[in-house]
Write a protein that holds these residues in place. Sequence first.
Motif, short mmCIF file in Angstrom:
data_model
loop_
_atom_site.label_atom_id
_atom_site.label_comp_id
_atom_site.label_asym_id
_atom_site.label_seq_id
_atom_site.Cartn_x
_atom_site.Cartn_y
_atom_site.Cartn_z
N VAL A 1 0.86 -1.18 0.00
CA VAL A 1 0.00 0.00 0.00
C VAL A 1 0.88 1.22 0.00
CG1 VAL A 1 -1.69 1.30 1.31
CG2 VAL A 1 -1.84 -1.17 1.23
N ASN A 2 0.52 2.19 -0.79
CA ASN A 2 1.22 3.45 -0.79
C ASN A 2 0.40 4.40 0.07
OD1 ASN A 2 1.96 6.12 -1.52
ND2 ASN A 2 2.97 5.30 -3.33
N LEU A 3 0.91 4.68 1.27
CA LEU A 3 0.14 5.47 2.23
C LEU A 3 -0.21 6.85 1.70
CD1 LEU A 3 1.85 4.68 5.65
CD2 LEU A 3 -0.44 4.02 4.90
N GLY A 4 0.76 7.46 0.99
CA GLY A 4 0.49 8.78 0.44
C GLY A 4 -0.64 8.75 -0.57
N MET A 5 -0.64 7.73 -1.40
CA MET A 5 -1.71 7.60 -2.39
C MET A 5 -3.04 7.29 -1.70
SD MET A 5 -0.29 8.03 -5.39
CE MET A 5 1.31 7.92 -6.21
N LEU A 6 -2.97 6.44 -0.68
CA LEU A 6 -4.20 6.08 0.04
C LEU A 6 -4.80 7.31 0.72
CD1 LEU A 6 -5.71 3.42 0.42
CD2 LEU A 6 -4.53 3.14 2.59
#
Lengths: 78, 771
Positions: free
Chosen positions: B94-99
Amino acid sequence: MLRRLSGGVRVFEAGAGPLADVIAELDRRFPGMSEALLEEGRFRPGVVASIGGETTSSLFDVVPGPAELHFVLAISGG
Amino acid sequence: MTTIERPAYKVIGTRPVRHDGVDKVTGRALYGNDVNVPGHITGRILRSPHAHARILGIDTSRASALPGVRAIVTGKDMPYVSPKLHEQGEGAMVNLGMLSRSSLAQDKALFAGHAVAAVAADTPYLAEQALALIDVRYDVLKPVMDGVEAMAAGAPIVMEQLKTNTASLFRGGGFRADDEPAHETNVASSFAMEIGDLANGFELADIVLEREFHVGEAHQGYIEPQSVTAYWSADGRLTIWCSSQGHFSIRDLTAGILGIPVGNIKVIPLEIGGGFGAKLFTTIEPVAALLSMKCGKPVKITLSRTEVFDAVGPTSAAHVRVKMGVTNDGRLTAGEARLVFEAGAFPGSPVIGAATCMFTPYDIPNARVEGFDVLVNKPKVTAYRAPGAPAGALAVETIIDEFCQRLSMDPLDFRLLNAAKEGTRRVTGVAAPRIGCVETLEAARASDHYQSPLSGPFRGRGVAAGFWSNAPGQASVMASLLADGTVSLVEGSPDIGGTRTTAAMQLAEALGIRAEDVHPFVVDTDSVGFTSLTGGSSVAFKQGVAAYEAAQDLVRQLRQRAAKIWNANVDDVSYEGAVLTLAADRAKQLTLKQLAARLNETGGPLVGRATVSPAGVGASHAVHIADVEVDPETGKVDVLRYTTVVDAGTAIHPSYVEGQMQGGAAQGIGWALNEEYVYDNDGRLLNSSFLDYRMPTALDVPFIETVIVEVPNPGHPYGVRGVGEIVIVPPLAALSNAIAHATGKRMREIPMNARRVLESFVESSDVAASS
């Protein structure tokens, strides 16, 4: 990308030992290999190793000799 | 049921009533929207009407002035989170920034339905009223709605800072640094994998076919929309009530997105009304938490069905081009694939799932797959049962069916001739372990369905095989022996497919007690050790290992207690069938129940514990058989008969395995024949309701026949292989092949709805002439 780093070599032998040591050995023979696989001392997200068919993301896992080691893409399930 | 080799189990393989059955059928079970924390208020989300627009400004002053409005948040309230990749359990990423940017838009709205603001108010009516008073100024941009078009030069750029990951080994995209040169692209990542000598493989072939397919997105169609209650208390502790496919994941991701310590968050799991991969990660949890932080009250957000369709992703749409070669005696020599998967507005399509699974049922010595994860102005895709694999299987299995026609070979005989076995080299380079590919094909061939003739005009039978790798993961359980000899089993995996019961059954088998004497409970993140996602068909496997190990821990302690009572050496005490026996004097015996009644006098409570991260995950193979009849005047396809054959390793509770098989087939039938996202020219979804997004009903699906094959997984104490995902891999291909045999026309686009089937009658590419 890994194949570019290895000069097209697909299969090579390395000494048995902890995965971290094996990758370090690969990096000595094919510079850049460690950076391609690891980030901040861990596998890059989405990368796993397959040791004898068992996937692992732990650099502490030991590659016994003889065994096949592959670096593969991790799959996300649903 | 076809069993290859199996010990004589007492509990495993039986069909006890599920432990949560009464709560579920009486309506007592609590789902997300059933939670009403005292003092809670309502959260609502304002969504972009535009598929692609720059946000010039958001004025919340009129909404804030409305009495009863307690909090408003926009993207500016979200802490900055680096768009770095973040590893989850089971290897998911998971890309936290994208999420974070997916939860609330920052500078741009990237799809119609993208959240741009949220309101918490005293009543649902006030919250809706407040949304209407928020003024958002947009600069509307041209959207890009197709993966291939998004890769073309001059295509609208979804995310200007996107950085393509071109390494062969990782995916997910990311942001370029500010000082890096811009290279406008919608390709989040690309990769290639190859074995053998592809050119030589095609040289060896007598027949080479190349085909292109398009698979439209499909929604998981879970019954329960997302519903979250978040309470950020005055002491800075955040409690979240929600249903999900991993409350530990919700905890960790919320902590990462909001920048708060993970120890400050507790997530309380509720029953889940379906997930199928769509509820693995956060959606509205961080937004509800921020609203609660601002107003100091518990905030509950429940999505409408329209919001679920508009904003919480379906699976990817995909363009798949495949070329394969075969000899005149039916040996596959080469396979090549190019996969373009739409990720929606944020990176992370399941293209790798397609890439690694599509050729895997077969021994193809020369193969290459390249894949692209591409952004478009649609909702971020989420996982859907065996993510990516159905689209890949559609292409490969259709071409194989064409080979069989050209070579006049039976489709199952052809597949058996080329079937993967232990040691077969996959396109990843890894050799297959013990698998049940041959056994599932043989079981399909021997099935009543396949042995029964099908005749009549516009009727056809199709078969297809499929593979899914299944995932490992971490699991934690605690088994407490109660004074009445029953066992309380506390576990961390949300129960979607009956996994409470399968864990209880595996514990019962190991302890020699009845499944009904185990009481399983799924508990919150503070009450049991970390447990990774309920995804990747992992739970029956990993939680089963944990239950088995906890039973061993309990048995070890039971033997110690009995040894104390008998003043004997623990090594002289055995445990079998819930009876402890002293080796030196076999007349000395204690049943588990007898010893349970003496816990206090022998040292106090007994708890067996296990936290595992087991190796040995076993992959699954499946074969589906479909009979259809096509109405040549309307193009409507009726499924006359359908059989699904799956290698479950060991079916712990056969009814649950059959349920997974039937559910996966039904979902696959819907995806293959009807389900479709329909967008207007501006990128707005036109059919975001169950009325217009047509999932199959009981009238569309025949009774799904099931054949369970059991080739035990040697990596699990009871041989378990996951079955939750493999079940949806073959249906698109099986139905496509069936339609081809019914009509003489090959379908290349999913869904194969009445319009497309009817159109195929007037197109030129009939089966016999195709090449």
